[in-house]
Design an enzyme around this catalytic site. Structure first.
Site, PDB file in Angstrom:
ATOM      1  N   HIS A 200      -7.434  -5.391  10.000  1.00 61.30           N
ATOM      2  CA  HIS A 200      -7.150  -5.076   8.588  1.00 61.30           C
ATOM      3  C   HIS A 200      -5.847  -5.729   8.124  1.00 61.30           C
ATOM      4  O   HIS A 200      -4.945  -5.978   8.917  1.00 61.30           O
ATOM      5  CB  HIS A 200      -7.175  -3.563   8.320  1.00 61.30           C
TER       6      HIS A 200
ATOM      7  N   ASN B 284      -7.691  -3.716  14.236  1.00 65.14           N
ATOM      8  CA  ASN B 284      -9.084  -3.946  13.815  1.00 65.14           C
ATOM      9  C   ASN B 284      -9.184  -5.089  12.800  1.00 65.14           C
ATOM     10  O   ASN B 284     -10.226  -5.277  12.174  1.00 65.14           O
ATOM     11  CB  ASN B 284      -9.692  -2.657  13.234  1.00 65.14           C
TER      12      ASN B 284
ATOM     13  N   ASP C  16       0.816  -1.209   0.000  1.00 65.20           N
ATOM     14  CA  ASP C  16       0.000   0.000   0.000  1.00 65.20           C
ATOM     15  C   ASP C  16       0.854   1.264   0.000  1.00 65.20           C
ATOM     16  O   ASP C  16       2.068   1.210   0.188  1.00 65.20           O
ATOM     17  CB  ASP C  16      -0.978   0.002   1.195  1.00 65.20           C
TER      18      ASP C  16
ATOM     19  N   GLU D 151      -9.822  -2.309   5.200  1.00 63.46           N
ATOM     20  CA  GLU D 151     -10.452  -2.103   6.493  1.00 63.46           C
ATOM     21  C   GLU D 151     -11.668  -3.032   6.615  1.00 63.46           C
ATOM     22  O   GLU D 151     -12.124  -3.604   5.612  1.00 63.46           O
ATOM     23  CB  GLU D 151     -10.890  -0.637   6.604  1.00 63.46           C
TER      24      GLU D 151
HETATM   25  C1  F6R Z   1       1.392  -1.831   6.117  1.00 69.14           C
HETATM   26  C2  F6R Z   1       0.021  -2.311   6.176  1.00 69.14           C
HETATM   27  C3  F6R Z   1      -0.761  -2.393   7.449  1.00 69.14           C
HETATM   28  C4  F6R Z   1       0.041  -2.825   8.656  1.00 69.14           C
HETATM   29  C5  F6R Z   1      -0.831  -2.852   9.904  1.00 69.14           C
HETATM   30  C6  F6R Z   1      -0.028  -3.138  11.147  1.00 69.14           C
HETATM   31  O1  F6R Z   1       1.897  -1.853   4.805  1.00 69.14           O
HETATM   32  O2  F6R Z   1      -0.475  -2.630   5.164  1.00 69.14           O
HETATM   33  O3  F6R Z   1      -1.839  -3.275   7.269  1.00 69.14           O
HETATM   34  O4  F6R Z   1       0.595  -4.086   8.439  1.00 69.14           O
HETATM   35  O5  F6R Z   1      -1.484  -1.623  10.064  1.00 69.14           O
HETATM   36  O6  F6R Z   1       0.854  -2.073  11.377  1.00 69.14           O
HETATM   37  P1  F6R Z   1       2.010  -2.169  12.472  1.00 69.14           P
HETATM   38  O7  F6R Z   1       2.948  -3.213  12.017  1.00 69.14           O
HETATM   39  O8  F6R Z   1       2.643  -0.795  12.453  1.00 69.14           O
HETATM   40  O9  F6R Z   1       1.360  -2.507  13.753  1.00 69.14           O
END
Ligand code: F6R
Length: 246
Positions: free
Chosen positions: A140, A138, A69, A145
């Site tokens: 995702h 959450n 992303d 989401e």
């Molecule tokens: C990052 C992404 C997100 C993260 C998720 C967890 O490229 O796509 O889905 O993997 O938000 O983030 P952290 O590792 O910072 O807890």
């Protein structure tokens, strides 16, 4: 098709074992296609891959990468762009040519065209061999989401207030007002097409999402639950993230 659960102990153990999985893939298969994630969770894995490159000769010269992303309307040079994150944590410290690294362009003139080109490039490269993921509290994966469909493809999405808050807790942005409201993200279908999926989760804050993803129903309330019927998916967890799963 059960998700393999690997409880690794500490966060450092998760990083070492995840990097070892990647090294085992690319050492005998130098043209491997990797899917990558940003965020706090994979940072240790990238540090270990850099070490394996520097000290043990692990080569990335023919590897191709795709990132999950990118924030919409954040230039690549911005200090919080995911392109910059990847350059700083991994790409600049290994021998991968820049044109083999693919991060969606948050400044593209046309979001739909950018997303279609990303999907086409994955297809042209023969698909992703292994996609490394984190998980949001959450549930995702990437910026899919809750509410995202299991067959969703790469697209422009709105971030939830929860995700904006999580990404402005001082680790990345300091102020929620600075976090972009939208992002380009690979879809759940895009991720599920990967031949192997490796989801990493560390810390007690991720335990409820991990438990919901592994042991709850497969539905859009928890996007990571769509991984339950993937043909080759493993969750690498530290003790805390695994603490409430069955
Ligand atoms: C990052 C992404 C997100 C993260 C998720 C967890 O490229 O796509 O889905 O993997 O938000 O983030 P952290 O590792 O910072 O807890």
């Amino acid at each position: 098709m059960t998700v393999q659960r690997v409880v690794c102990g500490t966060q450092a153990d998760v990083a070492r074992r995840a990097a070892a999985q990647i090294a085992e893939l690319i050492a005998p298969n130098p043209r491997a296609v990797l899917g990558l994630a940003t965020g706090s969770t994979p940072e240790g894995t990238y540090a270990e891959l850099v070490r394996l490159h520097r000290d043990e000769g692990l080569r990335f010269a023919q590897v191709t990468t795709f990132n999950l992303d990118e924030y919409w309307r954040l230039p690549a040079q911005h200090e919080q762009s995911y392109r910059r994150f990847m350059e700083e944590r991994l790409f600049s410290a290994i021998d991968i040519p820049q044109d083999q690294t693919h991060v969606l362009d948050g400044m593209a003139a046309d979001a739909a065209a950018e997303c279609a080109a990303f999907e086409a490039k994955i297809t042209e490269c023969g698909g992703v061999d292994l996609w490394l993921l984190g998980i949001g509290s959450n549930g995702h994966i990437a910026f899919n989401e809750p509410g995202s469909a299991g067959d969703s493809r790469t697209r422009l999405v709105d971030l939830t207030p929860e995700t904006i808050a999580a990404n402005s807790d001082g680790r990345f942005f300091d102020d929620p007002a600075d976090v972009p409201r939208q992002a380009l993200t690979a879809g759940i279908g895009t991720i599920r097409d990967a031949r192997r999926v490796l989801l990493l989760a560390t810390g007690a804050g991720k335990a409820p999402a991990v438990t919901r993803a592994l042991d709850g129903p497969i539905d859009a309330d928890c996007p990571a639950s769509w991984l339950q019927d993937h043909r080759d998916c493993a969750f690498y967890l530290d003790t805390e993230a695994a603490s409430t799963a069955r």
